[in-house]
Design a protein around this motif. Structure first.
Motif, PDB file in Angstrom:
ATOM      1  N   ILE A 131       0.827  -1.199   0.000  1.00 51.44           N
ATOM      2  CA  ILE A 131       0.000   0.000   0.000  1.00 51.44           C
ATOM      3  C   ILE A 131       0.868   1.258   0.000  1.00 51.44           C
ATOM      4  O   ILE A 131       0.580   2.230  -0.702  1.00 51.44           O
ATOM      5  CB  ILE A 131      -0.952  -0.016   1.206  1.00 51.44           C
ATOM      6  CG1 ILE A 131      -1.903  -1.227   1.113  1.00 51.44           C
ATOM      7  CG2 ILE A 131      -1.756   1.269   1.271  1.00 51.44           C
ATOM      8  CD1 ILE A 131      -2.770  -1.231  -0.130  1.00 51.44           C
ATOM      9  N   SER A 132       1.933   1.246   0.768  1.00 47.12           N
ATOM     10  CA  SER A 132       2.842   2.405   0.776  1.00 47.12           C
ATOM     11  C   SER A 132       3.453   2.612  -0.596  1.00 47.12           C
ATOM     12  O   SER A 132       3.617   3.749  -1.055  1.00 47.12           O
ATOM     13  CB  SER A 132       3.947   2.205   1.820  1.00 47.12           C
ATOM     14  OG  SER A 132       3.393   2.125   3.114  1.00 47.12           O
ATOM     15  N   GLY A 133       3.794   1.510  -1.279  1.00 47.61           N
ATOM     16  CA  GLY A 133       4.333   1.613  -2.631  1.00 47.61           C
ATOM     17  C   GLY A 133       3.338   2.205  -3.613  1.00 47.61           C
ATOM     18  O   GLY A 133       3.727   2.800  -4.617  1.00 47.61           O
ATOM     19  N   GLY A 134       2.029   2.057  -3.335  1.00 47.25           N
ATOM     20  CA  GLY A 134       1.000   2.642  -4.190  1.00 47.25           C
ATOM     21  C   GLY A 134       0.617   4.050  -3.780  1.00 47.25           C
ATOM     22  O   GLY A 134      -0.344   4.602  -4.310  1.00 47.25           O
ATOM     23  N   GLY A 135       1.350   4.630  -2.805  1.00 47.10           N
ATOM     24  CA  GLY A 135       1.076   5.993  -2.368  1.00 47.10           C
ATOM     25  C   GLY A 135      -0.004   6.103  -1.316  1.00 47.10           C
ATOM     26  O   GLY A 135      -0.496   7.213  -1.052  1.00 47.10           O
ATOM     27  N   GLY A 136      -0.395   4.985  -0.698  1.00 44.13           N
ATOM     28  CA  GLY A 136      -1.465   5.016   0.291  1.00 44.13           C
ATOM     29  C   GLY A 136      -0.986   4.788   1.707  1.00 44.13           C
ATOM     30  O   GLY A 136       0.211   4.846   2.005  1.00 44.13           O
TER      31      GLY A 136
END
Length: 391
Positions: A362-367
């Protein structure tokens, strides 16, 4: 992995070309030390045998001292030539150049010798210590040349000295720059190998995380359904048989997922995961409440949220004693938020590898990602920015 190997191969080929050119240039510097003084002797037939012998002995001595260090530079470009050998080497080169100038042996050809020695002194050493030394020796060289001009009356000595100093400087600059390029090419090669190893490690971690998410979920479901079939085998043979058929289908599906993952084709989708979660939770006699319309999301969001739902349901079956599960998907400000909760009791300690892997996805997707146990409930929350929905 194939893309990583292709990129590594291309960068390795480019660096090999750079190293080849640097090696050739360094060999050219060695050729200067060997050939130019000999060419000057061939163009000075008026020299006596004694003077030719003196210059040849000096030339041979210089090469004996210089060549091993030059070859060692190819193996270890970070090694510094000691001053105890570098300074005498420079002085010897200047002395031979001076003698060649005074004796009329086309002295500027001999200026490559002190130029090469000066380059080795500059390499890997602070210039504030080397430049004063080089300037001091050059001043002595110029003074001796002027003295020779006054006493011996050598014609055009001033012009020859200027040309010798120019050739010395050019040789020093080119050799020192080439040596630094050679060292940089070695450093880049080491960095390339480290980057390739890091990329391979990240790819292995990604594969291990995907395997954990796929097999962990599948094996948990297989375990649940096989236990249910064992309990039903004595009271409802038909339903037990149906459960075992589903176990077989799940096992085949997990095997196919592993095969497609090995070929970098494995993906997931929130739509399919929602349908599977409803069916699975119903088999475990857990009431599932869903308030979500995943069809409106982009493929990237459906994939990320699909991984979240799969891991959340797997953790529910593995760790919780739940009777109810709720799944919501809604907009919240500039984000789309997925929540998966249950009324089981979970330990609020550190996350396992599955939830930690979800946080990275999720962090990799900007979330943003969170998993909180509180008041007998456990809620997994994942949010992604709306601005990325169409990407």
């Amino acid at each position: 992995m194939t893309a990583i190997k292709e990129q590594e191969s291309a960068s390795a080929a480019a660096l090999e070309h750079l190293r080849k050119y640097c090696r050739d240039s360094l060999y050219g510097g060695v050729g200067l030390a060997v050939m130019f003084p000999l060419l000057s002797l061939l163009n000075s037939p008026e020299l006596s045998l004694v003077r030719v012998a003196v210059l040849l002995v000096g030339w041979a001595t210089f090469n004996v001292l210089f060549l091993p260090g030059a070859l060692r530079l190819l193996r270890d470009p970070w090694r510094v030539r000691p001053l105890r050998t570098g300074v005498p080497l420079l002085a010897l080169g200047l002395g031979l150049t001076l003698l060649a100038l005074v004796w009329g042996a086309v002295g500027m050809f001999w200026a490559v010798l002190p130029g090469l020695a000066c380059a080795e002194l500059l390499l890997n050493r602070s210039v504030r210590y080397v430049w004063p030394l080089t300037g001091f020796l050059s001043a002595i060289f110029a003074g001796l040349a002027l003295l020779a001009n006054a006493t011996a009356g050598v014609p055009d000595l001033g012009r020859q000295v200027i040309m010798s100093v120019v050739l010395l400087g050019i040789t020093c600059y080119l050799q020192e720059t080439t040596a630094r390029l050679w060292r940089s090419s070695r450093e880049l090669d080491n960095a390339r190998l480290a980057a390739a190893e890091l990329a391979a490690t990240k790819e292995r971690l990604r594969l291990s995380q995907d395997l954990h998410d796929i097999l962990g979920h599948a094996l948990e479901v297989v375990s649940l359904k096989s236990e249910l079939a064992a309990r039903l085998s004595t009271v409802d043979t038909k339903r037990a048989q149906d459960e075992m058929v589903e176990v077989q289908e799940l096992a085949r599906g997990a095997l196919q997922d592993v095969r497609t993952l090995a070929h970098a084709q494995r993906g997931t989708d929130l739509v399919g995961e929602l349908a599977g979660a409803r069916k699975l939770l119903a088999s475990a006699e857990i009431r599932c409440e869903v308030d979500a319309r995943p069809e409106e999301l982009s493929a990237a969001h459906r994939e990320l949220f699909g991984w979240v739902l799969r891991e959340a349901v797997t953790n529910l079956l593995r760790h919780a004693d739940a009777r109810r599960c709720w799944i919501t998907l809604a907009g919240q400000g500039e984000s789309v938020v997925l929540r998966v909760g249950n009324d089981g009791v979970l330990d609020a300690g550190e996350w396992g590898s599955g939830l930690s892997g979800l946080a990275e996805r999720i962090s990799g997707g900007g979330g943003e990602f969170s998993a909180v146990a509180r008041g007998g409930e456990f809620v997994v929350t994942a949010s992604l920015p709306k601005s990325a929905v169409g990407r």
